[in-house]
Every structure is written in structure tokens, then in C-alpha cells.
Design a protein around this motif. Structure first.
Motif, PDB file in Angstrom:
ATOM      1  N   ALA A  74       0.894  -1.225  -0.104  1.00 46.42           N
ATOM      2  CA  ALA A  74       0.033  -0.008   0.113  1.00 46.42           C
ATOM      3  C   ALA A  74       0.893   1.070  -0.093  1.00 46.42           C
ATOM      4  N   ALA A  75       1.902   1.314   0.674  1.00 38.42           N
ATOM      5  CA  ALA A  75       2.886   2.386   0.793  1.00 38.42           C
ATOM      6  C   ALA A  75       3.554   2.642  -0.521  1.00 38.42           C
ATOM      7  N   LEU A  76       3.835   1.519  -1.274  1.00 40.07           N
ATOM      8  CA  LEU A  76       4.544   1.781  -2.692  1.00 40.07           C
ATOM      9  C   LEU A  76       3.575   2.349  -3.637  1.00 40.07           C
ATOM     10  N   ARG A  77       2.168   1.654  -3.462  1.00 40.27           N
ATOM     11  CA  ARG A  77       1.154   2.287  -4.378  1.00 40.27           C
ATOM     12  C   ARG A  77       1.102   3.752  -4.316  1.00 40.27           C
ATOM     13  N   THR A  78       1.025   4.282  -3.081  1.00 34.38           N
ATOM     14  CA  THR A  78       0.764   5.610  -2.486  1.00 34.38           C
ATOM     15  C   THR A  78       1.868   6.377  -3.332  1.00 34.38           C
ATOM     16  N   VAL A  79       3.092   6.147  -3.106  1.00 32.83           N
ATOM     17  CA  VAL A  79       4.172   6.634  -3.496  1.00 32.83           C
ATOM     18  C   VAL A  79       4.264   6.868  -5.006  1.00 32.83           C
ATOM     19  N   GLY A  80       4.096   5.928  -5.552  1.00 31.60           N
ATOM     20  CA  GLY A  80       3.907   5.812  -7.229  1.00 31.60           C
ATOM     21  C   GLY A  80       2.761   6.560  -7.681  1.00 31.60           C
ATOM     22  N   ALA A  81       1.694   6.559  -7.006  1.00 34.58           N
ATOM     23  CA  ALA A  81       0.588   7.512  -7.518  1.00 34.58           C
ATOM     24  C   ALA A  81       0.931   9.068  -7.475  1.00 34.58           C
ATOM     25  N   CYS A  82       1.734   9.267  -6.538  1.00 36.49           N
ATOM     26  CA  CYS A  82       2.162  10.876  -6.007  1.00 36.49           C
ATOM     27  C   CYS A  82       3.048  10.999  -7.379  1.00 36.49           C
ATOM     28  N   PHE A  83       3.821  10.162  -7.837  1.00 35.06           N
ATOM     29  CA  PHE A  83       4.987  10.408  -8.824  1.00 35.06           C
ATOM     30  C   PHE A  83       4.445  10.569 -10.317  1.00 35.06           C
ATOM     31  N   ILE A  84       3.061   9.888 -10.555  1.00 36.51           N
ATOM     32  CA  ILE A  84       2.462  10.060 -11.700  1.00 36.51           C
ATOM     33  C   ILE A  84       1.816  11.196 -11.567  1.00 36.51           C
ATOM     34  N   ALA A  85       1.196  11.713 -10.426  1.00 32.85           N
ATOM     35  CA  ALA A  85       0.644  13.081 -10.205  1.00 32.85           C
ATOM     36  C   ALA A  85       1.530  13.981 -10.742  1.00 32.85           C
TER      37      ALA A  85
END
Length: 112
Positions: A74-85
Motif C-alpha cells: 500500500a505504501a509503494l502504491r501511494t508513492v507511485g501515484a504521487c509520482f504519476i501526479a
């Protein structure tokens, strides 16, 4: 082990605070100066805040072996979504700031 986790948590609280201050300052200065680079730097700092918060959340569950993997994903998904944004923001701003191509002016000179 528990002592190291607590030490990591304290360090992460400091990192989150510093990056939050850096991010807000950069975004405000970038908006005032109309600088995409400065706003992008500020957003990157806020991504670091989000990453730090995800790491802090993960550290809170580090000693619970049954939830460690789930929290990590879940932490990795959160960080990945931020980089995409962030990438989408930079792409949008870069496209909106590009000048449309201009046709060269032609001048007719006559020799009298």
C-alpha cells in the motif's frame, strides 16, 4: 529491534516536517514567480512528505509480521501515484507554456 524502529520514526517525523516546509515555501514562491520548475520542486517535496508518511505508517506496522507485506504494498502504491501526479502536472504545464509556432515575417525589398 523495537529501539531501531522508534529511532526511525523520530527521524521520519523530522524529515516530514522539513520537507513540508520546503514544499510549501517552494510552491508559494513558484506561483508568485510563475515558475513551473519551482512549483515542480515544491510538489516533489510534497511527494517526499507523502513518501515519508507512508514510511512512517509502514514503520508503525514493522513489528507486526502479519501485516508488514500488506502495508508495504500500500505504501509503494501511494508513492507511485504521487509520482504519476507530478509527471502529469509537469506535462500539462510544459504544454500550456509552449509558444505556438510563428510564421516568419516576410518583407519585400525593392531596389529603386
Amino acid at each position: 529491534m523495537k529501539c531501531n524502529v522508534r529511532r526511525g520514526e523520530r527521524l521520519e517525523y523530522f524529515t516530514i516536517g522539513y520537507n513540508a516546509l520546503e514544499g510549501v515555501t517552494s510552491i508559494v514562491a513558484g506561483l508568485i514567480a510563475r515558475s513551473v520548475s519551482l512549483v515542480g520542486f515544491g510538489l516533489d517535496s510534497l511527494i517526499e512528505v507523502t513518501s515519508g508518511a507512508a514510511l512512517l505508517w509502514r514503520l508503525h506496522h514493522d513489528l507486526d509480521l502479519s501485516r508488514r507485506e500488506q502495508v508495504e504494498r500500500a505504501a509503494l502504491r501511494t508513492v507511485g501515484a504521487c509520482f504519476i501526479a507530478l509527471a502529469l502536472y509537469i506535462l500539462y504545464e510544459s504544454g500550456s507554456m509552449a509558444d505556438p509556432p510563428r510564421s516568419p515575417k516576410t518583407e519585400v525589398f525593392s531596389a529603386s
